[in-house]
Structures are given as structure tokens and as C-alpha cells.
Design an enzyme around this catalytic site. Structure first.
Site, mmCIF file in Angstrom:
data_model
loop_
_atom_site.group_PDB
_atom_site.id
_atom_site.type_symbol
_atom_site.label_atom_id
_atom_site.label_comp_id
_atom_site.label_asym_id
_atom_site.label_seq_id
_atom_site.Cartn_x
_atom_site.Cartn_y
_atom_site.Cartn_z
ATOM 1 N N HIS A 58 40.450 14.656 -21.762
ATOM 2 C CA HIS A 58 39.092 15.569 -21.195
ATOM 3 C C HIS A 58 39.920 17.057 -20.813
ATOM 4 O O HIS A 58 38.810 17.806 -20.253
ATOM 5 C CB HIS A 58 38.650 14.998 -20.180
ATOM 6 C CG HIS A 58 37.857 13.470 -20.652
ATOM 7 N ND1 HIS A 58 37.151 13.219 -21.707
ATOM 8 C CD2 HIS A 58 38.064 12.281 -20.155
ATOM 9 C CE1 HIS A 58 36.601 12.115 -21.638
ATOM 10 N NE2 HIS A 58 37.326 11.570 -20.748
ATOM 11 N N ARG A 85 32.593 14.257 -18.194
ATOM 12 C CA ARG A 85 31.048 14.108 -18.406
ATOM 13 C C ARG A 85 30.471 15.520 -19.120
ATOM 14 O O ARG A 85 29.468 15.378 -19.611
ATOM 15 C CB ARG A 85 30.320 13.761 -17.303
ATOM 16 C CG ARG A 85 30.661 12.625 -16.687
ATOM 17 C CD ARG A 85 29.841 12.017 -15.444
ATOM 18 N NE ARG A 85 28.664 11.799 -15.678
ATOM 19 C CZ ARG A 85 27.584 11.692 -14.698
ATOM 20 N NH1 ARG A 85 28.041 11.493 -13.478
ATOM 21 N NH2 ARG A 85 26.372 11.582 -15.079
ATOM 22 N N PRO A 91 30.375 18.689 -7.360
ATOM 23 C CA PRO A 91 30.611 19.597 -6.249
ATOM 24 C C PRO A 91 29.686 20.430 -5.919
ATOM 25 O O PRO A 91 28.974 20.986 -6.578
ATOM 26 C CB PRO A 91 31.932 20.337 -7.111
ATOM 27 C CG PRO A 91 32.146 19.526 -8.471
ATOM 28 C CD PRO A 91 30.898 18.691 -8.542
ATOM 29 N N GLU A 92 29.740 20.677 -4.605
ATOM 30 C CA GLU A 92 28.823 21.491 -3.950
ATOM 31 C C GLU A 92 29.438 22.665 -3.379
ATOM 32 O O GLU A 92 30.495 22.937 -3.522
ATOM 33 C CB GLU A 92 27.954 20.898 -2.965
ATOM 34 C CG GLU A 92 26.870 19.923 -3.442
ATOM 35 C CD GLU A 92 26.122 19.016 -2.414
ATOM 36 O OE1 GLU A 92 25.663 19.831 -1.398
ATOM 37 O OE2 GLU A 92 25.947 17.954 -2.518
#
Ligand SMILES: [Zn+2]
Length: 281
Positions: free
Chosen positions: A102, A120, A2-3
């Protein structure tokens, strides 16, 4: 990853849900995500009201009336999932291909919940220091949508740089929040070749570049960000800016600006850059 536009989209959804709400608890399902969880993180927010959800670069900051502030970074694959209803909703997890294994942090409010899910584990949930600082925020460059960011700032900071402009744009200390997608798209809009040495770009072109960055980020925010692999908004909705990409992920396709050349893909410091050799000089 994500930016800025994706994080801003998540921030807006989060703010809508939790501003004005009181924390019941923060449940930590692990001792670490990217870094070890800070001592006491599970207890600091209890009973406190969220006064504001802000953003700095790719970081979200949850402000509480007790003056504590939580810092959240989504890393590569982190997601925030909203709503008490979502927690037990197996269908939502199946449809969104989210593995509840997660779910690392669960923030519970009176009648809502926010789940931090990150397969991750490059993201983080932390506290700001008592003075409001944090070592990860200390050296961040200006916000690209703020007035302090412009071509003159770029000129001042890039002078003498022999690094390529694409690589410099990924440097969060130069400007905060830009990643691979928006660096490629902004350089195309500004007509600047990603391989060009940052120190060799004249001021008028840097003024154009700063404007192109703002324009690109603003349009991406309006589209709810870009959804490639992992990114979804807080209620599972994808962003739509990927349909407006001019170069990113379009290797071999015709450039929509000039119609003369195909988009090329190159590697710069191990990251893919996309550009048109005809319109980017
Ligand atoms: Zn072109």
C-alpha cells in the site's frame, strides 16, 4: 480517521525531516488514490527545496521554493512513513503491521524519504492550483486554534440550525479539522448534549464550547494525538490522548466528571457519539 491533532502531529514530524531538503523525485505507484493523480505530479517537485510544511484542517501542505505546493490528506487509514532507512526495513513494516503493497507515493530527498501508505485509499496527494487554492480547501471553516474561531462565530453560523450540534461540529465548513473523537470530547467538556439542536444553544454556552474545542485539541496535540486503529506518528510512535478520553469509546463506563451516570453511545447520521446524560444538557 486522523483528525486535527493527529494531522498536526504528523505535520510536525514531517516538517522536522523535510524542511530545507531538496526533492529528488516523487514516485507514483498507482494512477489514483481516492482521486486520479494529477498529470505531472511525479515531476513537479524535482530539484526543489521544501520551504515550509503547513496544515489547513486535516490537510497538510508542502510548500516548495518553486512556488508549487503539494496537498496531502490521510483519509481514513493513510500514513506517512519517514526516513530512508525505513524503506527497506522489513522489520519496521512487520512491527507496525504495514503492508508495503500500500506504499502508493514515495517522495525521495537527498538523504531521506517519505512514503505515503494507505490501505483503504480514502486519502490523497495532489497539487494546489497555481493561485494557491484548491477546490477541497475553498469552503473550509476557520482553524479552531486560530483567533477567528470563537463562540460568536459559532452563534452566527448555527443560528436557526435544526441539526444536532454534534453533527454540525463534523461539518468542515463550520470549523476545520474536528472529527468524531474531538466532537464528542469537546461537547462533554462544554457540558452540551450532542443531540441538542445547534440553533438552540445560547451564546454563553457556545463561547464555552469554542473554548472546550481549543482546550481539547491543544491537549490532544500535546499527547501526540489519539491512536485507536490505524493512526501512528511519522516514526511509528502512537499518540497517547486516548488515555485521556472522558467519553469517546467508553460506553457503559462511569463518567469521570460527575460519577453519577454511565457513558452512553448513540448513532447520529451513522456515526457514534458518546456522552454523559447527567452532565451534558
Ligand atoms: Zn457525567
Amino acid at each position: 480517521m486522523p483528525e486535527l491533532p493527529e494531522v498536526e502531529t504528523v505535520r510536525r514530524g514531517l516538517a522536522d525531516l523535510i524542511e530545507g531538503r531538496s526533492f529528488k523525485s516523487i514516485q507514483l505507484n498507482r494512477k489514483d488514490i481516492r482521486f486520479p493523480m494529477r498529470d505531472g505530479l511525479g515531476d513537479v517537485a524535482r530539484g526543489q527545496t521544501v520551504t515550509h510544511v503547513g496544515r489547513r484542517g486535516k490537510y497538510m501542505i508542502i510548500e516548495l521554493d518553486g512556488a508549487k505546493r503539494l496537498l496531502i490528506h490521510l483519509g481514513m487509514s493513510g500514513r506517512l512513513i519517514l526516513g530512508a532507512d525505513v524503506m527497506a526495513d522489513e522489520l519496521f513494516y512487520q512491527k507496525q503491521q504495514i503492508n508495503p503493497r500500500h506504499n502508493h507515493v514515495i517522495m525521495t530527498f537527498n538523504d531521506a524519504a517519505v512514503i505515503y501508505n494507505d490501505p483503504r485509499r480514502f486519502g490523497m496527494v495532489d497539487l494546489l492550483d497555481p493561485d494557491g487554492g484548491h477546490y477541497l480547501l475553498a469552503h473550509l471553516g476557520p482553524e479552531p486554534l486560530a483567533n477567528e474561531f470563537d463562540g460568536h462565530w459559532l452563534a452566527q453560523r448555527l443560528r436557526f440550525s435544526k441539526t444536532s450540534i454534534k453533527e454540525k461540529l463534523l461539518d468542515q465548513n463550520l470549523v476545520a479539522g474536528i472529527g468524531n473523537i474531538y466532537a464528542s470530547e469537546s461537547l462533554h467538556l462544554a457540558g452540551i448534549n450532542p443531540k441538542r439542536k445547534a440553533g438552540n444553544i445560547a451564546l454563553p454556552r457556545l463561547v464555552n464550547l469554542a473554548e472546550a474545542i481549543r482546550n481539547t485539541l491543544q491537549r490532544a496535540i500535546e499527547a501526540g494525538g489519539s491512536s485507536l486503529k490505524d493512526y501512528r506518528g511519522v516514526r511509528g510512535a502512537p499518540g497517547y490522548f486516548q488515555h485521556q478520553f472522558n467519553v469517546y469509546d467508553r460506553a457503559g463506563e462511569m463518567c469521570r466528571s460527575c460519577g453519577k451516570d454511565n457513558i452512553r453511545k448513540i448513532q447520529q447520521s451513522g456515526r457514534a457519539s458518546y456522552y454523559c446524560a447527567a452532565c451534558q444538557r
